[in-house]
Write a protein that holds these residues in place. Structure first.
Motif, mmCIF file in Angstrom:
data_model
loop_
_atom_site.group_PDB
_atom_site.id
_atom_site.type_symbol
_atom_site.label_atom_id
_atom_site.label_comp_id
_atom_site.label_asym_id
_atom_site.label_seq_id
_atom_site.Cartn_x
_atom_site.Cartn_y
_atom_site.Cartn_z
ATOM 1 N N ARG A 52 3.934 3.107 8.692
ATOM 2 C CA ARG A 52 3.102 2.030 9.229
ATOM 3 C C ARG A 52 2.294 1.345 8.127
ATOM 4 N N ASP A 53 1.728 2.143 7.239
ATOM 5 C CA ASP A 53 0.930 1.547 6.160
ATOM 6 C C ASP A 53 1.814 0.822 5.149
ATOM 7 N N GLU A 71 2.702 -2.518 6.506
ATOM 8 C CA GLU A 71 1.575 -3.439 6.326
ATOM 9 C C GLU A 71 1.559 -4.005 4.909
ATOM 10 N N ARG A 72 1.853 -3.145 3.944
ATOM 11 C CA ARG A 72 1.893 -3.594 2.543
ATOM 12 C C ARG A 72 3.033 -4.593 2.322
ATOM 13 N N ASP A 90 4.330 -6.559 4.609
ATOM 14 C CA ASP A 90 3.939 -7.813 5.267
ATOM 15 C C ASP A 90 3.003 -8.621 4.378
ATOM 16 N N ARG A 94 2.676 -7.219 16.695
ATOM 17 C CA ARG A 94 2.284 -5.848 16.411
ATOM 18 C C ARG A 94 0.875 -5.599 16.921
ATOM 19 N N LEU A 138 -2.591 -4.112 16.954
ATOM 20 C CA LEU A 138 -3.503 -3.507 15.999
ATOM 21 C C LEU A 138 -4.533 -2.686 16.754
#
Length: 482
Positions: free
Chosen positions: A158-159, A162-163, A165, A175, A177
């Motif tokens: 997941r992290d 995010e990076r 994106d 998504r 949040l």
């Protein structure tokens, strides 16, 4: 890592304590007697029945998150730097074949390989390919098994997405949040988290060892001022009070505990309970709450009295301030102005400060795998505090491993070798942890069958606590030179 102490050999970290045990019993110090009594009380707290932790079958308990990640790294030739933990994995080819023969473990390996592939592609700026690998990881994630390696993979995936994106300039509006108020959940679940800390080795062993070292350093003091900096539940303060109330040789004139915390921290009720406890034991006691930022300590706010001997306990404070070196300097200078007899420091033993993404990711996933394995062995899977504990203790490590180098405000974990060099600039000298405290730590580990993978080792004069051979927390004692 620096060479292990000759008194605490790497291959047999508890063997030196045969000598320590003899010395302790020949000349038992009153504080150590109290800690032994208190340890028995804590043992009874932990003796309640645990729910059986459900495993898919025998092999799923054999292959831990750490071993699966190690095997995946070996299979993918993922390691990019020397000193990798793969060198400690015996018979890896045989284990890999055995894992593939088991359905669930084979799926874990597949997802692990996919995550490592995504990290490698991201490192090489192949963001579209990395995104495909991450989507494959998340689409196959299921809570049905909920093996600790699945929890690790899901958090990192997941992290990392995010990076990706961020790098691609995407904003995923679909998504969801979820913003979790960790501090509020910590307050809501305070009693349950307190109970769980009796089942986890790190806080309990760290607090016993730190307090025994402080008590040994203040063995002749009559007026003691204990300054506690950092977010804690406060159960360790009772240990100090037990010890001093039962001290035989030197009467305690006053124990003052000053807690340095923010306005969000609720410690008033704890202070009231401690005051009542002190009164029942005829212990002269003062409890003071100082609402202050750690980097804004002012000597006059501590109301130091003539004849007071000061001891300071720091827990996770350096990591909390690591995003701004000037804040750490201010904290150290503020403590130095208090002229403490001893300062005991507990920190995460990890290095997520590397400039290269792949180095931070590699360190973080090993550390978190060992930590999630610890939770798997010590807590029930349906424990309502488990997710909160994971978030409180590990989220910063994960974030540091995968988020952008230019992100401001993210804390960096450092290992004891770094802090040793850093403290030297301020004339702070490392001192030995007491032999009694080290013996106490080993006894605590031996008591619990669920703590059998908890490892105890030394880096110079610093004690390292770990899980399955991976150091996770450091505890060290320091004195300020004149």
């Amino acid at each position: 890592m620096a060479p292990y102490s000759s008194e605490f050999p790497q291959n047999d970290p508890l063997s030196y304590q045969v000598k320590a045990k003899k010395q302790v019993h020949e000349n038992v110090q009153p504080p150590f007697e109290i800690l032994n009594k208190y340890r028995s009380q804590m043992k009874r707290l932990r003796s309640g029945k645990f729910h059986e932790i459900e495993k898919s079958d025998e092999l799923s308990s054999v292959f831990s998150a750490l071993s699966i990640i190690r095997m995946a790294k070996l299979k993918s030739n993922y390691s990019h730097h020397k000193g990798d933990f793969l060198s400690t994995l015996p018979n890896s080819s045989h284990q890999f074949d055995s894992a593939l023969a088991h359905k669930h473990t084979a799926e874990h390996l597949k997802r692990s390989l996919c995550l490592l592939d995504a990290a490698d592609k991201f490192f090489n700026r192949k963001y579209d390919q990395a995104e495909k690998s991450i989507n494959a990881v998340l689409s196959e994630y299921s809570h049905a098994d909920d093996h600790p390696v699945d929890r690790v993979i899901a958090c990192f995936a997941r992290d990392l997405r995010e990076r990706i994106d961020i790098e691609n300039g995407k904003i995923d509006l679909e998504r969801e949040l979820v913003h979790v108020d960790v501090e509020q959940e910590l307050v809501d679940l305070k009693s349950a988290i307190h109970e769980n800390e009796q089942k986890l080795p790190f806080s309990q062993i760290t607090h016993f060892t730190a307090i025994q070292t402080i008590l040994d350093s203040l063995a002749s003091a009559e007026k003691i001022h204990f300054i506690d900096i950092g977010k804690k539940l406060g159960s360790h303060w009772i240990i100090i009070m037990h010890a001093l109330a039962n001290r035989k040789n030197i009467r305690i004139e006053q124990l003052k505990i000053t807690v340095v915390c923010t306005l969000k921290d609720d410690v008033e009720e704890t202070g009231d309970l401690l005051s009542s406890f002190a009164e029942s034991m005829n212990l002269p006691f003062v409890f003071k709450i100082l609402h202050s930022e750690m980097n804004e300590l002012k000597k006059d706010e501590f109301e130091l009295e003539n004849g007071e001997t000061v001891a300071v306990f720091l827990e996770f404070c350096l990591t909390s301030l690591s995003f701004c070196p000037k804040n750490i300097e201010a904290l150290i200078q503020g403590i130095k102005n208090l002229n403490p007899r001893v300062m005991v420091v507990s920190e995460v033993e990890a290095n997520t400060s590397g400039s290269a993404f792949i180095d931070r990711f590699d360190e973080a996933i090993i550390i978190c795998s060992a930590m999630f394995d610890c939770l798997e062995d010590c807590l029930e899977r349906d424990n309502k505090c488990r997710v909160i504990i994971e978030k409180i203790y590990f989220q910063e490590i994960i974030k540091n491993g995968v988020l952008s180098e230019v992100e401001e405000g993210f804390k960096r974990c450092r290992k004891i070798d770094f802090w040793r060099e850093y403290f030297a600039r301020f004339g702070i000298v490392e001192t030995e942890l007491s032999q009694a405290s080290m013996y106490q730590a080993s006894l605590l580990i031996r008591e619990s069958c669920r703590w059998k993978l908890c490892s105890l080792s030394m880096n110079g004069k610093c004690m390292l606590l770990g899980w399955n051979g991976i150091p996770l927390r450091s505890l060290s004692a320091w004195k300020f030179s004149e």
